[in-house]
Structure formats: structure tokens, C-alpha cells
Motif scaffolding. Sequence first.
Motif, short mmCIF file in Angstrom:
data_model
loop_
_atom_site.label_atom_id
_atom_site.label_comp_id
_atom_site.label_asym_id
_atom_site.label_seq_id
_atom_site.Cartn_x
_atom_site.Cartn_y
_atom_site.Cartn_z
N HIS A 19 0.84 -1.21 0.00
CA HIS A 19 0.00 0.00 0.00
C HIS A 19 0.87 1.25 0.00
O HIS A 19 0.61 2.19 -0.76
N LEU A 20 1.88 1.27 0.84
CA LEU A 20 2.77 2.44 0.91
C LEU A 20 3.56 2.62 -0.38
O LEU A 20 3.81 3.74 -0.81
N ARG A 21 3.96 1.54 -0.99
CA ARG A 21 4.75 1.64 -2.23
C ARG A 21 3.90 2.06 -3.41
O ARG A 21 4.36 2.75 -4.30
N ARG A 22 2.63 1.63 -3.42
CA ARG A 22 1.71 2.02 -4.50
C ARG A 22 1.34 3.49 -4.39
O ARG A 22 1.12 4.15 -5.39
N THR A 23 1.25 3.98 -3.17
CA THR A 23 0.83 5.35 -2.94
C THR A 23 2.09 6.21 -2.79
O THR A 23 2.43 6.64 -1.70
N THR A 24 2.76 6.45 -3.89
CA THR A 24 4.05 7.16 -3.85
C THR A 24 3.91 8.61 -3.41
O THR A 24 4.90 9.23 -3.04
N SER A 25 2.70 9.14 -3.46
CA SER A 25 2.52 10.53 -3.04
C SER A 25 2.54 10.67 -1.52
O SER A 25 2.52 11.78 -1.01
N LEU A 26 2.57 9.55 -0.79
CA LEU A 26 2.58 9.59 0.66
C LEU A 26 3.96 9.20 1.18
O LEU A 26 4.28 8.03 1.33
N PRO A 27 4.81 10.20 1.44
CA PRO A 27 6.18 9.91 1.86
C PRO A 27 6.24 9.36 3.28
O PRO A 27 5.47 9.75 4.16
N VAL A 28 7.16 8.42 3.50
CA VAL A 28 7.36 7.79 4.80
C VAL A 28 8.77 8.11 5.26
O VAL A 28 9.74 7.91 4.52
N GLU A 29 8.89 8.59 6.49
CA GLU A 29 10.21 8.86 7.06
C GLU A 29 10.93 7.53 7.30
O GLU A 29 12.08 7.36 6.93
N PHE A 30 10.23 6.59 7.94
CA PHE A 30 10.75 5.24 8.09
C PHE A 30 9.64 4.29 8.51
O PHE A 30 8.57 4.71 8.96
N MET A 31 9.90 3.02 8.32
CA MET A 31 9.00 1.97 8.76
C MET A 31 9.85 0.93 9.49
O MET A 31 10.91 0.55 9.02
N THR A 32 9.37 0.50 10.65
CA THR A 32 10.07 -0.51 11.43
C THR A 32 9.16 -1.72 11.56
O THR A 32 7.98 -1.59 11.86
N VAL A 33 9.74 -2.90 11.32
CA VAL A 33 9.00 -4.15 11.44
C VAL A 33 9.72 -5.04 12.44
O VAL A 33 10.90 -5.35 12.26
N VAL A 34 9.01 -5.43 13.50
CA VAL A 34 9.56 -6.30 14.53
C VAL A 34 8.70 -7.56 14.59
O VAL A 34 7.47 -7.48 14.66
N HIS A 35 9.35 -8.72 14.53
CA HIS A 35 8.62 -9.99 14.64
C HIS A 35 8.66 -10.47 16.08
O HIS A 35 9.71 -10.47 16.72
N GLN A 36 7.48 -10.86 16.58
CA GLN A 36 7.37 -11.49 17.88
C GLN A 36 6.75 -12.85 17.67
O GLN A 36 6.19 -13.13 16.62
N LEU A 37 6.82 -13.71 18.67
CA LEU A 37 6.30 -15.06 18.51
C LEU A 37 4.82 -15.09 18.15
O LEU A 37 4.38 -15.98 17.43
N ASN A 38 4.07 -14.13 18.62
CA ASN A 38 2.62 -14.14 18.39
C ASN A 38 2.16 -13.16 17.32
O ASN A 38 0.96 -12.98 17.14
N GLY A 39 3.06 -12.48 16.64
CA GLY A 39 2.67 -11.55 15.59
C GLY A 39 3.75 -10.54 15.26
O GLY A 39 4.93 -10.76 15.54
N TRP A 40 3.34 -9.43 14.70
CA TRP A 40 4.25 -8.43 14.17
C TRP A 40 3.91 -7.05 14.73
O TRP A 40 2.74 -6.68 14.80
N VAL A 41 4.94 -6.30 15.08
CA VAL A 41 4.77 -4.91 15.49
C VAL A 41 5.27 -4.06 14.34
O VAL A 41 6.38 -4.26 13.83
N LEU A 42 4.44 -3.13 13.93
CA LEU A 42 4.74 -2.29 12.78
C LEU A 42 4.67 -0.83 13.22
O LEU A 42 3.67 -0.39 13.78
N ARG A 43 5.76 -0.10 12.99
CA ARG A 43 5.77 1.33 13.28
C ARG A 43 6.05 2.07 11.98
O ARG A 43 7.01 1.77 11.28
N ILE A 44 5.20 3.02 11.69
CA ILE A 44 5.35 3.83 10.49
C ILE A 44 5.35 5.29 10.90
O ILE A 44 4.42 5.76 11.56
N LYS A 45 6.41 5.98 10.54
CA LYS A 45 6.50 7.42 10.81
C LYS A 45 6.39 8.13 9.46
O LYS A 45 7.24 7.96 8.59
#
Length: 129
Positions: A19-45
Motif C-alpha cells: 500500500h505504501l509503495r503504491r501510494t508514492t505521493s505519501l512519503p514515509v520517514e521510516f518503517m520498522t517491522v519487529v517480529h514477535q512469537l505471536n505476531g508483528w509490530v509495525l511502526r510507520i512514521k
Amino acid sequence: MDYLYYLGTASLVLRVVQHLRRTTSLPVEFMTVVHQLNGWVLRIKTAPGWTQQDLDNFRAFLGELGIPYQVDTRVSTVLQALESGQSPVEVMSQYQVAVIAHGTPDMTEIEAFRQQFIQGLGYCPETLA
């Protein structure tokens, strides 16, 4: 704007990246992806340039895929270390957390982690589906 969400599976994380890559008009400072045993933590600035409607639409999109994440002390420290410039490898070593990606949204890092993890286990856990 800073978004912090919990997602249950890798395919949902990949949808956010797409979604972020398709929407190139929406700039992202950074995205962090952390894997945990029960799922994923996603931070988007987000970077400047998003309208209020863009922010609302993105929040709605994330709400369809996951839930807002209530950060604990350990994950908070990890996210702060990454934002301050520490490398993901240093952070993983220091805090024993699986940082899959940090920076520009990129599907290849997530896919590579997923494949290596599945290959090592010999089966695909639900969080990696």
C-alpha cells in the motif's frame, strides 16, 4: 504522524508495504517491522506531505488489518534505539528482539526472513502465513 500497530501475519505486513509503495505521493520517514512469537509490530512514521484525509484513510486501512499496539518498555526502547540511529543488528543483539526491517518500506527483507524462518522450522507458523 507516528503509527504503531500489531498485525497477526506476515501477509498483512506485506499488504501495508504494498500500500505504501503504491501510494508514492505519501512519503514515509521510516518503517520498522519487529517480529514477535505471536505476531508483528509495525511502526510507520510519516514524512511531511500527508493531508488530514490521507492520515485518516491510512489509519482506517491499518485498522482493517490490525490493532493499535500498546507498546511495552522493551519494545519502546528498541524503537527509540532504532530511531536514534543504532543499526538493527546492534539493537537485535542488545535487546534480543527480531528487527526485520527499519527504514524504507521493503518487501524483500520481510520475505527473506519469512522464508529462512520457515525453512529452519520445516513448517509455516500462523504468524508467517
